[in-house]
Design an enzyme around this catalytic site. Structure first.
Site, PDB file in Angstrom:
ATOM      1  N   TYR A 156      32.787 -52.201 -35.431  1.00 20.17           N
ATOM      2  CA  TYR A 156      32.527 -51.199 -36.471  1.00 20.17           C
ATOM      3  C   TYR A 156      33.544 -50.056 -36.395  1.00 20.17           C
ATOM      4  CZ  TYR A 156      29.799 -47.526 -38.892  1.00 20.17           C
ATOM      5  OH  TYR A 156      29.377 -46.506 -39.719  1.00 20.17           O
ATOM      6  N   ARG A 229      23.863 -37.268 -28.078  1.00 18.96           N
ATOM      7  CA  ARG A 229      24.475 -37.328 -29.413  1.00 18.96           C
ATOM      8  C   ARG A 229      24.243 -35.974 -30.108  1.00 18.96           C
ATOM      9  NH1 ARG A 229      25.600 -41.465 -27.350  1.00 18.96           N
ATOM     10  NH2 ARG A 229      25.646 -43.571 -28.207  1.00 18.96           N
TER      11      ARG A 229
HETATM   12  P1  NAD Z   1      23.518 -47.334 -45.814  1.00 28.52           P
HETATM   13  O1  NAD Z   1      23.456 -48.653 -45.121  1.00 28.52           O
HETATM   14  O2  NAD Z   1      22.233 -46.677 -46.141  1.00 28.52           O
HETATM   15  O3  NAD Z   1      24.365 -47.460 -47.148  1.00 28.52           O
HETATM   16  C1  NAD Z   1      25.455 -48.341 -47.275  1.00 28.52           C
HETATM   17  C2  NAD Z   1      25.288 -49.064 -48.603  1.00 28.52           C
HETATM   18  O4  NAD Z   1      26.400 -49.958 -48.772  1.00 28.52           O
HETATM   19  C3  NAD Z   1      24.011 -49.927 -48.658  1.00 28.52           C
HETATM   20  O5  NAD Z   1      23.193 -49.535 -49.732  1.00 28.52           O
HETATM   21  C4  NAD Z   1      24.546 -51.337 -48.838  1.00 28.52           C
HETATM   22  O6  NAD Z   1      23.757 -52.139 -49.693  1.00 28.52           O
HETATM   23  C5  NAD Z   1      25.912 -51.079 -49.464  1.00 28.52           C
HETATM   24  N1  NAD Z   1      26.744 -52.250 -49.312  1.00 28.52           N
HETATM   25  C6  NAD Z   1      26.916 -53.032 -48.213  1.00 28.52           C
HETATM   26  N2  NAD Z   1      27.701 -54.068 -48.484  1.00 28.52           N
HETATM   27  C7  NAD Z   1      28.053 -53.958 -49.790  1.00 28.52           C
HETATM   28  C8  NAD Z   1      28.836 -54.751 -50.661  1.00 28.52           C
HETATM   29  N3  NAD Z   1      29.415 -55.892 -50.238  1.00 28.52           N
HETATM   30  N4  NAD Z   1      28.982 -54.349 -51.944  1.00 28.52           N
HETATM   31  C9  NAD Z   1      28.372 -53.221 -52.388  1.00 28.52           C
HETATM   32  N5  NAD Z   1      27.631 -52.421 -51.609  1.00 28.52           N
HETATM   33  C10 NAD Z   1      27.448 -52.801 -50.322  1.00 28.52           C
HETATM   34  O7  NAD Z   1      24.441 -46.403 -44.910  1.00 28.52           O
HETATM   35  P2  NAD Z   1      24.674 -44.831 -44.971  1.00 28.52           P
HETATM   36  O8  NAD Z   1      24.030 -44.243 -43.784  1.00 28.52           O
HETATM   37  O9  NAD Z   1      24.334 -44.296 -46.302  1.00 28.52           O
HETATM   38  O10 NAD Z   1      26.255 -44.771 -44.723  1.00 28.52           O
HETATM   39  C11 NAD Z   1      27.194 -44.551 -45.766  1.00 28.52           C
HETATM   40  C12 NAD Z   1      28.596 -44.621 -45.179  1.00 28.52           C
HETATM   41  O11 NAD Z   1      28.736 -43.649 -44.139  1.00 28.52           O
HETATM   42  C13 NAD Z   1      28.939 -45.972 -44.553  1.00 28.52           C
HETATM   43  O12 NAD Z   1      30.291 -46.270 -44.814  1.00 28.52           O
HETATM   44  C14 NAD Z   1      28.755 -45.729 -43.082  1.00 28.52           C
HETATM   45  O13 NAD Z   1      29.543 -46.602 -42.288  1.00 28.52           O
HETATM   46  C15 NAD Z   1      29.192 -44.275 -42.952  1.00 28.52           C
HETATM   47  N6  NAD Z   1      28.597 -43.623 -41.776  1.00 28.52           N
HETATM   48  C16 NAD Z   1      27.269 -43.314 -41.756  1.00 28.52           C
HETATM   49  C17 NAD Z   1      26.747 -42.686 -40.652  1.00 28.52           C
HETATM   50  C18 NAD Z   1      25.286 -42.281 -40.580  1.00 28.52           C
HETATM   51  O14 NAD Z   1      24.897 -41.640 -39.614  1.00 28.52           O
HETATM   52  N7  NAD Z   1      24.458 -42.619 -41.566  1.00 28.52           N
HETATM   53  C19 NAD Z   1      27.550 -42.391 -39.539  1.00 28.52           C
HETATM   54  C20 NAD Z   1      28.885 -42.745 -39.588  1.00 28.52           C
HETATM   55  C21 NAD Z   1      29.408 -43.345 -40.721  1.00 28.52           C
END
Ligand code: NAD
Length: 337
Positions: A156, A229
């Site tokens: 990741y 964290r």
């Molecule tokens: P989340 O899983 O709730 O949202 C991600 C969304 O992406 C989901 O709704 C999923 O259906 C969609 N998705 C996945 N594959 C897909 C595809 N092939 N086509 C279209 N949509 C697709 O995650 P989040 O917490 O809202 O995170 C949002 C972003 O922030 C992500 O890139 C994540 O890596 C990054 N991030 C989040 C955190 C955190 O603490 N939440 C920390 C670091 C990074």
């Protein structure tokens, strides 16, 4: 801001990918409140509340054609779509994460470029930071430049690091204005709270609400719970995202709180919110790096702002929301029985 500029700014057409997910859903609402025309794109609609987006397209952004559709007639992209979850998911799905997210990132930015998008914000993660800087619980907060020499713990993190570089090179080679944010553990209501992809704050809220309901007053914690964290509330996250997009800062930027707590302390804060005395049973489970905290010096300098909501305030709202979801679930199950 002068009124004419505000009108100009808000007439922009914005795409939020991952708008069916936790942060994307909140971001769509935030942008709508500011008058933007917003298109959401995701594999699914938001699970817990209707989207505020003007248009919501169900698309698979691993697919090139779907990325072209998503980015057509769009001025700015907030690229949040990712196959991701908490530590349990991230540490056990390396191939799937690297494959799916690489396709999403490669195709979304290229489609944005071909469709003439002017600004592109990519959501990276604190998981890019090298494991060798995160081996103790009292870890030194991570500065943006600490990402190299690179040695993220999981696939990741590697995938996020490559996508960051992709943004940098699209800016240098094609003039696409890119912004890169590195989140440190975002939490809040309307996020995944069960099913295996939930992160520590939501998982602990659920476990404590369950312990309160069944009278056991005991929860499981992965590892010794001393791993540390920092946790940032969702309203601060979307405010920071927006400020970064509007800024002229082009390098990766941390976005998180810089108050470091152990997982045991996090559980105690939630138990306090729930007004419950809990016992902790420490069990074997994935823990990620031993310690991690955000150095917010650059964030303060660049955005002249930093996250404002305290952990206690954010957890009070989050716990109440998860407890409510669980009550609804129990009521549905009772009716079905
Ligand atoms: P989340 O899983 O709730 O949202 C991600 C969304 O992406 C989901 O709704 C999923 O259906 C969609 N998705 C996945 N594959 C897909 C595809 N092939 N086509 C279209 N949509 C697709 O995650 P989040 O917490 O809202 O995170 C949002 C972003 O922030 C992500 O890139 C994540 O890596 C990054 N991030 C989040 C955190 C955190 O603490 N939440 C920390 C670091 C990074």
């Amino acid at each position: 801001m002068i009124p004419e500029l505000r009108v100009l700014e808000n007439s922009k057409r914005v795409l939020v990918t991952g708008a069916g997910g936790f942060i994307g859903h909140h971001l769509v609402s935030y942008l709508k409140e500011r008058g933007y025309w917003v298109r959401g794109a995701d594999l699914k609609y938001p699970e817990f509340a209707p989207t505020a987006a003007d248009e919501f397209l169900i698309l698979d952004l691993r697919r090139w054609e779907d990325c072209l559709t998503a980015t057509a007639d769009i001025d700015e992209v907030y690229a949040l779509a990712a196959d991701m979850g908490g530590m349990g998911f991230i540490s056990s799905h390396h191939a799937q994460i690297l494959h799916n997210n690489s396709l999403i990132n490669l195709h979304t930015i290229e489609a944005a470029h071909q469709n003439g998008v002017s600004r592109y914000l990519y959501t990276s993660s604190a998981c890019v930071y090298p494991e060798y800087l995160q081996t103790t619980t009292d870890v030194v907060p991570l500065k943006e430049e600490d990402a190299y020499p690179a040695e993220p713990q999981d696939a990741y993190g590697w995938e996020k690091l490559i996508a960051e570089r992709l943004c940098t090179h699209y800016r240098e080679d094609y003039g696409l204005e890119t912004r890169i944010v590195r989140f440190h553990n975002i939490f809040g209501p309307l996020g995944t709270w069960d099913g295996g992809r939930e992160k520590a704050p939501a998982a602990l809220c659920r476990k404590i609400a369950a312990a309160k309901r069944d009278g056991s007053h005991e929860i499981e914690i992965w590892g010794d719970g001393e791993q540390t964290r920092s946790f940032c509330y969702i309203s601060d996250c979307v405010t920071g995202l927006y400020k970064l997009m509007r800024s002229d800062y082009r390098e990766p930027l941390n976005l998180g709180q810089d108050r470091m707590v152990s997982i045991n302390e996090l559980a105690d804060i939630i138990a306090n919110v729930a007004d419950l005395q809990i016992g902790k049973r420490h069990v074997t489970g994935p823990q990620g790096v031993r310690g991690r905290n955000s150095d917010n010096s650059r964030l303060r300098q660049v955005l002249e702002w930093e996250p404002e909501v305290s952990l206690e305030q954010g957890l009070a709202v989050t716990y109440a929301w998860i407890e409510d979801k669980m009550s609804q679930q129990y009521a549905t199950e009772a009716r079905a029985a």
